[in-house]
Design an enzyme around this catalytic site. Structure first.
Site, PDB file in Angstrom:
ATOM      1  N   HIS A  21       0.835  -1.204   0.000  1.00 16.89           N
ATOM      2  CA  HIS A  21       0.000   0.000   0.000  1.00 16.89           C
ATOM      3  C   HIS A  21       0.872   1.258   0.000  1.00 16.89           C
ATOM      4  O   HIS A  21       0.697   2.152  -0.827  1.00 16.89           O
ATOM      5  CB  HIS A  21      -0.915  -0.044   1.229  1.00 16.89           C
ATOM      6  CG  HIS A  21      -1.802   1.135   1.370  1.00 16.89           C
ATOM      7  ND1 HIS A  21      -3.070   1.164   0.842  1.00 16.89           N
ATOM      8  CD2 HIS A  21      -1.622   2.323   1.985  1.00 16.89           C
ATOM      9  CE1 HIS A  21      -3.632   2.316   1.127  1.00 16.89           C
ATOM     10  NE2 HIS A  21      -2.767   3.054   1.820  1.00 16.89           N
ATOM     11  N   GLU A  22       1.802   1.307   0.923  1.00 15.17           N
ATOM     12  CA  GLU A  22       2.654   2.496   1.043  1.00 15.17           C
ATOM     13  C   GLU A  22       3.594   2.625  -0.155  1.00 15.17           C
ATOM     14  O   GLU A  22       3.916   3.729  -0.580  1.00 15.17           O
ATOM     15  CB  GLU A  22       3.443   2.456   2.348  1.00 15.17           C
ATOM     16  CG  GLU A  22       2.572   2.481   3.600  1.00 15.17           C
ATOM     17  CD  GLU A  22       1.617   3.659   3.683  1.00 15.17           C
ATOM     18  OE1 GLU A  22       1.913   4.737   3.124  1.00 15.17           O
ATOM     19  OE2 GLU A  22       0.559   3.507   4.317  1.00 15.17           O
ATOM     20  N   HIS A  25       1.779   4.518  -2.849  1.00 16.46           N
ATOM     21  CA  HIS A  25       1.847   5.971  -2.640  1.00 16.46           C
ATOM     22  C   HIS A  25       3.216   6.506  -3.053  1.00 16.46           C
ATOM     23  O   HIS A  25       3.316   7.519  -3.748  1.00 16.46           O
ATOM     24  CB  HIS A  25       1.619   6.321  -1.164  1.00 16.46           C
ATOM     25  CG  HIS A  25       0.250   6.052  -0.654  1.00 16.46           C
ATOM     26  ND1 HIS A  25      -0.898   6.539  -1.248  1.00 16.46           N
ATOM     27  CD2 HIS A  25      -0.171   5.362   0.439  1.00 16.46           C
ATOM     28  CE1 HIS A  25      -1.952   6.159  -0.548  1.00 16.46           C
ATOM     29  NE2 HIS A  25      -1.539   5.435   0.477  1.00 16.46           N
TER      30      HIS A  25
END
Length: 178
Positions: A21-22, A25
């Site tokens: 997820h990170e 980003h």
């Protein structure tokens, strides 16, 4: 001891999803030239890590969660931008990149599992027959293999279920039309 192993597996699984997820980003922010100050797996104080190209990649004390700290407040040079300076659509793409990365990761995992392991279906073999049931009256016995339904060859249990569903729907439609 088994519960501890399951807890450890759950923490690792959550951390893998957080990492993906990170990373989503981070990658989209980098594509828009937004520098990242820290990429942390875990929360709380930094335990260990390394600095690479201006980003502190680290593991933190609390082993659940994580974050990417992107430059804000005009903390950038003339070749980069910060979250306050990028356009709204770029900021939205940076925010949506995390969930999109998780979605792509799960699709990749399903593809990997089904291409390596495959889908295993059961053979159409009768396990048990209730006394007095329609199967018992028809003469079906345990361990019988069903080879065809209504003239169609059956190889897997899923094909058998589908054949019965088609016959059942056909009977309902015929009854409704008569």
């Amino acid at each position: 001891m088994v519960y501890l192993i399951h807890l450890l597996e759950a923490v690792l699984a959550v951390n893998l999803l957080v990492l993906v997820h990170e990373a989503g980003h981070l990658l989209v922010a980098r594509a828009f030239r937004v520098p990242s100050l820290r990429f942390s797996l875990g929360l709380g104080p930094r335990l260990f890590g390394l600095k690479y190209k201006g980003t502190d990649y680290c593991v933190a004390a609390v082993p659940i969660g994580g974050f990417v700290q992107l430059a804000q407040g005009h903390q950038h040079d003339s070749h980069t931008s910060c979250m306050d300076c990028v356009s709204t659509w770029k900021r939205m793409l940076i925010f949506l990149a995390g969930p999109a990365a998780n979605l792509l990761f799960v699709v990749f995992l399903f593809w990997l599992v089904y291409s390596v392991i495959g889908y295993r279906d059961h053979e159409p073999v009768v396990a048990a027959v209730a006394p007095g049931s329609a199967e018992a009256i028809a003469g079906i016995e345990p361990e019988d293999r069903i080879l065809q339904v209504d003239g169609r060859r059956i190889i897997t249990w899923s094909q058998l279920v589908l054949a019965f569903e088609k016959e059942y729907i056909y009977l309902i439609i015929r009854k409704l039309c008569s």
